[in-house]
Each structure stands twice: as structure tokens, then as C-alpha cells.
Design an enzyme around this catalytic site. Structure first.
Site, PDB file in Angstrom:
ATOM      1  N   GLY A  74       0.813  -1.214   0.000  1.00 24.49           N
ATOM      2  CA  GLY A  74       0.000   0.000   0.000  1.00 24.49           C
ATOM      3  C   GLY A  74       0.841   1.256   0.000  1.00 24.49           C
ATOM      4  N   PHE A  75       1.698   1.405   1.021  1.00 24.20           N
ATOM      5  CA  PHE A  75       2.660   2.507   1.119  1.00 24.20           C
ATOM      6  C   PHE A  75       2.014   3.885   1.151  1.00 24.20           C
ATOM      7  CE2 PHE A  75       4.368  -0.984  -1.519  1.00 24.20           C
ATOM      8  CZ  PHE A  75       5.238  -1.523  -0.594  1.00 24.20           C
ATOM      9  N   PRO A  77      11.603 -10.203  15.121  1.00 28.08           N
ATOM     10  CA  PRO A  77      12.801  -9.833  14.357  1.00 28.08           C
ATOM     11  C   PRO A  77      12.729 -10.189  12.880  1.00 28.08           C
ATOM     12  CG  PRO A  77      13.400 -10.907  16.428  1.00 28.08           C
ATOM     13  CD  PRO A  77      11.914 -11.055  16.285  1.00 28.08           C
ATOM     14  N   LEU A 111       9.072  -6.602  18.067  1.00 28.04           N
ATOM     15  CA  LEU A 111       8.131  -7.659  18.404  1.00 28.04           C
ATOM     16  C   LEU A 111       8.450  -8.968  17.688  1.00 28.04           C
ATOM     17  CD1 LEU A 111       4.800  -5.611  18.313  1.00 28.04           C
ATOM     18  CD2 LEU A 111       6.289  -6.064  20.276  1.00 28.04           C
ATOM     19  N   GLU A 149       8.090   2.553   8.032  1.00 30.26           N
ATOM     20  CA  GLU A 149       8.496   3.668   7.187  1.00 30.26           C
ATOM     21  C   GLU A 149       9.909   4.170   7.423  1.00 30.26           C
ATOM     22  OE1 GLU A 149       4.864   6.444   6.302  1.00 30.26           O
ATOM     23  OE2 GLU A 149       4.450   5.371   8.162  1.00 30.26           O
TER      24      GLU A 149
END
Length: 779
Positions: free
Chosen positions: A284-285, A674, A672, A746
Site C-alpha cells: 500500500g505505502f 525480528p 516484536l 516507514e
């Protein structure tokens, strides 16, 4: 002292600072993530599912082709949609002949402004809690043209090929009007101050211009970035149908609840009459919110009385879905003889339309990144007639760090100071813009440990390293992205008597591992095995209004699950009654363990969920709750950071640039999972390499038309462009974030453009201030 000693000392100091910050947090913000004034034990839990490299639970479905995406939902009697796009940037439709298209094989409908249903405009994203629209223009309601590429007709046919062919038979003439399609002309018309999330994109602290003039050392340069288009692997698509006055939408969405509400406003129906699902999204980004194609498909379905599938072509995505806009940024830094910043100026102009609200906020990194005695930050908007620009991975930070971190490198070169040391000399002890304390900031540790791993000490002077005709250089830059947690979250937990739990929340899985990481978190919090937890998401009928954007979904989900779990535990303690080992305990006294509840400081006081429900004669217990408002963002300045190290090889004959090594050293709080986090970091870095070296929307300023709307001409990195990318992180929990975690989606793209540009300078002695760094700029 060696870099290794520096890193060890820094880590010890940071751990001590974290504990001190936790104590201070309890005093300042007792209603944060420490119920009853106690730290959340999950933050520092090292032996459960959290922190383990668990493979994505949706992986088998995807690799076997069993995961249904938006354009793969089969519906009986479905028609396929194709769009015709305008070829002028502004004006009106003078004539339109659709007769040949109507006679084409398989065609059941041609929809234009003449026969489209009456619809309201989309609620513009950021103008309301659930607004999702990419623009606020009328959609096929009149003959007006607002950008080159606007849809002017939609064809429905029995196959996609028939629909595509029929669009070629429509004849349209236009009456063009004068349009502003040149960035220079738009600036000449005057600019207005930018607003981002209803806040002015301006900051002032002292007289930065005077301080710059008086500074012993200074740089003052202009940096430019081009337009970028969104190109997720999965094309934008929706499969829609009306069931009476109810609208059913299978969408490729990162905002299902927002989309449902916004579509209800468009069609004048109640929100609960729109049901949006999006269980799988192929990237989506920032692009997969509500655009005109979903509205047009729903309108066509209403007219035709049959389900409709619309999937934009790659060209269609470029024509209809906004991307990142052009920026022109001035960065001026003045420093004293020791390299301490006395003035930091980051200002400039971006292009935007009058029908969206997304000025590229490139000054955000400068707001919190460095200590400076004076500061002046400003974004101005110049209006153009083009497709509405929108959010794109790390809006503001991705391009803002290119300019800021390039300028800092230029200052380091001018002063003869190591670029890392110059940055660390200007580390702030509090937020430079707001004065708020940092929730957690471990930039120095990220730099020291990253520099040692990368071998930064072997870096030479510009142009000093060669391998045949290849010039070798290394560069560095700081990555940064803020912590967000948007209001509106909610979650529902259903616990059954066999000890299984279902978590319901209208969140999203776009390939980043959300369902996996949140299943890990929920399993640890409830004291269950992962296979006892079902995490349901991607459905507007589920609780919560959770946007998969701003790297905030992890915090939003975590806060919601914490709130629901507290309600669940309260109900379980009530059901347990006085005959339970848990009798007399409060919510904050107990935690999940081994399929039940136990007293935190006395694990022998335990009762299983099955026992509690059996004695209460209950099959299930259901708890739903919303988290408190994001007050942590008012108490603290909250950001993730990273140190980005890049090695390039530049061909002295051809100017070709190859990135040969890349290392990202991150500080993003608790990690949460790796495995999924590393994938996100690497994916962001790959996207940053595209930003640095190849991505550019070719925009014809004579006609306002995007000229390279395909992956043959709009270049993104492929496997041969990407080296082995190493990632590492501090894994120091942020005590003021749910689960101690900040988002990782991000930050990976930020700083990459500058790290590459700085490495290119170190290799060649040539400074490129205009992205992308193509070979013609180096010859």
C-alpha cells in the site's frame, strides 16, 4: 576509547536512562501504559512469543495462491470495468460519442457524466476522523476536467478484454482552458503556507538568519526531489456489489473503516449499510485509501444491477492514484568552531493541487533531529493543475532527510569533521521545537554499533579508493520517523471455555506481518500458545477505526488489545468469585499465564480460563474496549531513529552507480518479531535506493501528463540493483509506547537518499543535490 568501548558504555548508559525515564513516566503520566503505576511486564518479557522470529502465519496462504486479493473474489454475474482517461489538464468535455462502444461485443454499460448516479464528493482524507478520499472533486457529475488522466467514461463488459477494447471506441473532444502545469509557473503565481494534519508547517526559534550570517562555518544549498508514483505489486482493485440498499466492497485497502464511512457519505446511506473487507493487500505505502475507481465501480454496479470488478492497469494507477509531489528545499546550517549548530534553516516549496490536503512535510526531520541555537523551518505550497498528490512511505521524512542529511555531510566535509561525530555533537537533550523530553532516544548507540559493524573507520578521503575503473565511497545519514497513535482504536476479545481466544479489530495486513506480530503479542498477554489465538482483521464490521499508515498501526492495535484485555480480566475475576485462588485480586494484580490468570508476584495463585468459565457455566466471555487517547504524544517527544551506512561503486568512465553494501542500524523500541521487522527495514531501504538512484515521474509540464506510466519506463529497483542489506537494532523498549514498540514500516526509507548521495560524493568528489542520482549528473 575504541568504538566497541563507546558502544558498550553507551548501551549501559542508555539502559540506565531507560529505567530512569520509566520512573519519571509513572510520575508524569500515571494513566499511560503502566496500569496502577506498574510497568507493563510484556515490555520486558524475553521468554515468550514476543521477540521471536516467527514466520508469517499468512505465508502459506500466499505462496500457495489461496489468499484471495481484491480482484480475485468470484461473484456470480460479475461484469468487468475499464476506464477512459482525459487527455487535457483543465477544461471541459465538448463532445462524447459512446455509440460504437455500446455496440461492442459483451458491453452492458457505458457510464459517463450524462448517466452516472448523483453522488456527493468523497470526504477528503484528514478532514474528518473517518475521511478517506484522495480528492474532493465531483466524480462524473459534470463535464469539467481537473487533471490530465481524470476518468471520463467507464465501460462494463463480460470480460476485461472486451471492456478494455470498448474504451478505445469512445470518441471525446475537449475544450481546453489555461492550466498551471509548470512548477515554476505555479511558484510565480505565489505560494501559501503549508498545513499538515491541520498544523502549520512552520517553526521559529530565535533569529536563524542573523545566526547564520555570524556563524564561523556554514553551508547553504538547494536540494530537489522529483515526483514519485506509487507502484505496489498488487494493482489497485475492488470487487463490489449492491444487495438492495447495502453496498458490499472487497477492496485493496489500508483503511477499511474509513472507506466504509466515506462511501456511505458519497452515496447518501448510513455507514452500517456499507461493508468493506480487505483481508490481503499486496502493498500500500500510503496509496490504498479511497480513490475514484472504487466510487465509479459502485456507481456502475448500481446502474447495471450486477456485481462489478475494477482493477486499474499500471497506467491507470499512475493516472488516477496520487504519489509523492515535487520538492525544492533550501537547507542552511551555521556552526561554531566546534561544530555546534548555531543556525538551522530548512525551507522551501512543494507543488500541490487545490483538491487535496497533502503538502509534502519535508521539515519534520529537522524539527526534532538536531540541537541548534536558532531554527527556521517552513514549507510553502504552489498550486498546480494535476492529479492530487498523497501520502507515500514516510511522507516528508523520505525526501526531507535527503536534503538535511546531505547538508550536514557538506558541513562535515567543509570543517574536516567525521560526519558521524558532527551529528553526535549536535544531539539534542530535549525536543528542539517543543522542549518536550524524549520518550527514548538511542541515536548514539545506533551509530556506534553500526559504525563498528560496517567498518566506518576504514573510510578514506573523497576519490581516494579505486578498484580498476570503479571509484569506491561510503556515506552515512540519520534515519528518523515519528511515533504516532491515532485515536479511534478498539478491539474485541472472545475467550472460549477451551482456552482459545479470538481478537477482532478493523486493522490491516499489507505484507508487513501485522497478523503474526499481533498474534504473538496477544498470545503472551493472554498466556496462550499462538495456535490458540485467532487474529481477525481487514473488515469494517469489526471494532475500531485503525489506519494502516504513519507506522502507527502496531501501537493502535496494541493499545486496543490492552484495553480489551483489562475489561476481559475484570470480567474473569468477577466470574471467578470468592472460591477462586484469584479471589480479592484486582486487574492490575494479575497477568495471563499457562492458559489462565496468575498473580504477578505470586504465580501459585492461579486458575485456568477453562476452570473459571466452567464454574461460571459460560461457554465464552466477550470483552470490547477502546484505549485512552494518545496522551503519551503530549507528554513526550516520540521518534524512531536509525544510522544508515552505504558503500557505492561509481564507474569513472560511464558514471554508473552501484550500491555494493548497505547497513541500517535502528532504534525503534521493542522489536516484536525480528523476522518480519527485518523484512520491513530492508523493504524500506530498497525503496530508498529507488528514490536515490532511479525513481522519477516524467511529468510533461506542457500538457500536465505523466509520460512514463509503466514499469518499463518508471524504474524501480530490481534484484540486480540491490546488494545484501544488513540490518541491526537496539531493541530497547520505549516505556511510553504500548508494548514498548514503535512502528518500523516507514523509517527504513528515510536517510537512504542522503546516505547514497554522501557515498557518491566520497567516491567522486561530486555533490549531487537533485534526485535521482543518474549517470548524466556524474559524467
Amino acid at each position: 576509547m575504541s568504538i566497541r568501548d563507546h558502544a558498550r558504555t553507551a548501551k549501559q548508559a542508555m539502559q540506565a536512562a531507560t529505567q530512569a525515564a520509566m520512573t519519571k513516566a509513572i510520575q508524569l503520566a500515571p494513566d499511560s501504559w503502566m496500569p496502577g503505576g506498574r510497568p507493563d511486564p510484556l515490555i520486558f518479557h524475553k521468554h515468550g512469543h514476543v521477540g521471536q522470529p516467527v514466520s508469517r502465519i499468512d505465508g502459506p496462504l500466499k505462496v500457495s495462491g489461496a489468499a484471495p486479493f481484491a480482484a480475485e473474489i468470484p461473484l456470480e454475474g460479475m461484469a468487468y470495468a475499464a476506464l477512459l482517461f482525459s487527455t487535457i489538464p483543465k477544461g471541459r468535455i465538448a463532445s462524447m460519442d459512446v455509440s460504437d462502444a455500446l455496440l461492442a461485443p459483451g458491453v452492458s454499460l457505458v457510464m459517463t457524466h450524462r448517466n452516472a448516479p448523483r453522488m456527493a464528493t468523497m470526504p477528503l482524507f484528514l478532514t474528518g476522523a473517518k475521511a478517506a478520499g484522495g480528492d474532493d472533486l465531483p466524480i462524473m457529475q459534470d463535464d469539467r476536467i481537473h487533471w490530465n488522466g481524470q476518468p471520463v467514461a467507464l465501460v462494463l463488459a463480460d470480460t476485461q478484454e472486451q471492456a478494455d477494447h470498448a474504451t478505445s471506441l469512445i470518441r471525446v473532444t475537449y475544450q481546453a482552458e489555461e492550466a498551471v502545469t509548470s512548477f515554476a509557473a505555479a511558484k510565480d503565481n505565489g505560494t501559501v503556507p503549508g498545513l499538515f494534519m491541520n498544523q502549520p508547517l512552520q517553526s521559529r526559534n530565535g533569529d536563524a538568519d542573523a545566526a547564520l550570517a555570524e556563524a564561523a562555518h556554514k553551508v547553504d544549498a538547494v536540494y530537489r526531489t522529483p515526483r514519485h508514483n506509487h507502484n505496489p505489486i498488487e494493482l489497485h482493485a475492488a470487487t463490489v456489489m449492491w444487495q438492495g440498499d447495502r453496498l458490499r466492497v472487497h477492496d485493496a485497502s489500508q483503511a477499511v473503516a474509513h472507506t466504509a464511512w466515506s462511501l456511505a457519505q458519497v452515496f447518501g446511506i448510513d455507514e452500517d449499510q456499507v461493508h468493506v473487507t480487505s483481508p490481503f493487500v499486496g502493498g500500500g505505502f500510503g496509496s490504498k485509501t479511497l480513490w475514484q475507481h472504487q466510487v465509479l465501480a459502485a456507481a456502475a454496479s448500481k446502474l447495471a444491477g450486477r456485481p462489478v470488478r475494477i482493477m486499474l492497469s499500471r497506467e491507470g494507477v499512475h493516472r488516477m492514484v496520487g504519489g509523492r509531489t515535487v520538492t525544492e528545499q533550501r537547507v542552511a546550517i551555521g556552526a561554531d568552531a566546534d561544530g555546534r549548530f548555531q543556525s538551522l534553516i530548512h525551507s522551501g516549496t512543494i507543488a500541490m493541487t487545490r483538491h487535496n490536503m497533502m503538502p509534502e512535510p519535508f521539515i519534520l526531520p529537522a524539527r526534532s533531529g538536531y540541537a541548534s541555537r536558532t531554527m527556521k523551518l517552513d514549507v510553502e505550497v504552489a498550486y498546480v493543475d494535476m492529479i492530487a498528490n498523497t501520502f507515500m512511505r514516510a511522507p516528508g521524512e523520505a525526501v526531507g532527510t535527503f536534503a538535511l542529511e546531505s547538508a550536514i555531510d557538506e558541513l562535515a566535509v567543509a570543517m574536516g569533521i567525521d560526519p558521524i561525530e558532527l551529528r553526535l555533537r549536535n544531539e539534542p537533550d530535549k525536543d528542539p521545537s517543543t522542549g518536550a523530553p524524549f520518550s527514548a532516544r538511542h541515536v548514539e548507540e545506533a551509530y556506534r554499533s553500526g559504525a563498528e559493524r560496517f567498518g566506518w573507520s576504514s573510510r578514506g578521503a573523497p576519490g581516494s579508493r579505486k578498484d580498476g575503473e570503479w571509484l569506491i565511497g561510503t556515506g552515512v545519514a540519520t534515519a528518523t520517523y515519528p511515533y504516532y497513535r491515532m485515536p479511534g482504536g478498539a478491539a474485541r476479545i472472545t475467550l472460549s471455555k477451551d482456552g482459545a481466544a479470538t481478537i477482532d479489530i478493523a486493522a490491516h495486513e499489507m505484507g508487513m506481518g501485522t497478523s503474526t506480530a499481533q498474534t504473538q503479542v496477544a498470545a503472551d498477554r493472554l498466556g496462550l500458545a499462538m495456535d490458540q489465538v485467532t487474529f481477525r482483521y481487514g473488515d469494517s464490521s469489526l471494532p475500531g477505526v485503525v489506519l494502516a499508515g504513519g507506522s502507527q498501526q502496531t501501537a493502535a492495535i496494541g493499545a486496543s488489545v490492552i484495553a480489551a484485555q483489562r475489561v476481559l480480566v475484570k470480567e474473569l475475576l468477577k466470574l471467578a468469585g470468592n472460591d477462586s485462588p484469584l479471589a480479592g485480586l484486582k486487574v492490575e494484580d494479575v497477568g495471563g499465564r499457562d492458559g489462565g490468570l496468575a498473580k504477578l508476584d505470586d504465580p501459585d495463585r492461579f486458575e485456568s480460563y477453562a476452570s473459571i468459565l466452567s464454574r461460571a457455566r459460560r461457554d465464552t466471555v466477550v470483552a470490547e474496549a477502546s484505549p485512552p487517547p494518545p496522551l503519551e504524544m503530549l507528554h513526550w517527544s516520540m521518534h524512531s531513529h536509525g544510522a544508515m551506512f552505504c558503500e557505492v561503486r561509481v564507474n569513472a568512465v560511464t558514471g554508473e552507480v552501484r550500491v555494493s553494501r548497505f547497513l541500517g542500524s535502528f532504534d525503534c523500541g521493542r522489536i516484536l518479531n525480528p523476522k518480519t521487522a527485518a523484512s520491513q527495514f530492508r523493504g524500506g531501504i530498497v525503496m530508498g535506493l529507488g528514490l536515490a538512484l532511479m525513481e522519477e515521474t516524467q511529468f510533461d509540464e506542457r500538457s500536465g501528463r505523466i509520460m512514463n506510466p509503466s514499469l518499463a519506463e518508471y524504474h524501480v529497483p530490481v534484484h540486480m540493483d540491490v546488494p545484501d542489506i544488513e540490518v541491526m537494532w537496539t531493541d530497547i523498549p520505549d516505556p511510553h509506547a504500548p508494548m514498548g514498540a514503535r512502528g518500523v514500516g516507514e523509517i527504513g526509507i528515510t536517510g537512504v537518499g542522503a546516505a547514497v548521495a554522501n557515498a557518491v560524493f566520497n567516491a567522486t568528489g561530486k555533490r549531487v543535490r537533485d534526485l535521482p542520482i543518474t549517470l548524466d549528473k556524474l559524467l
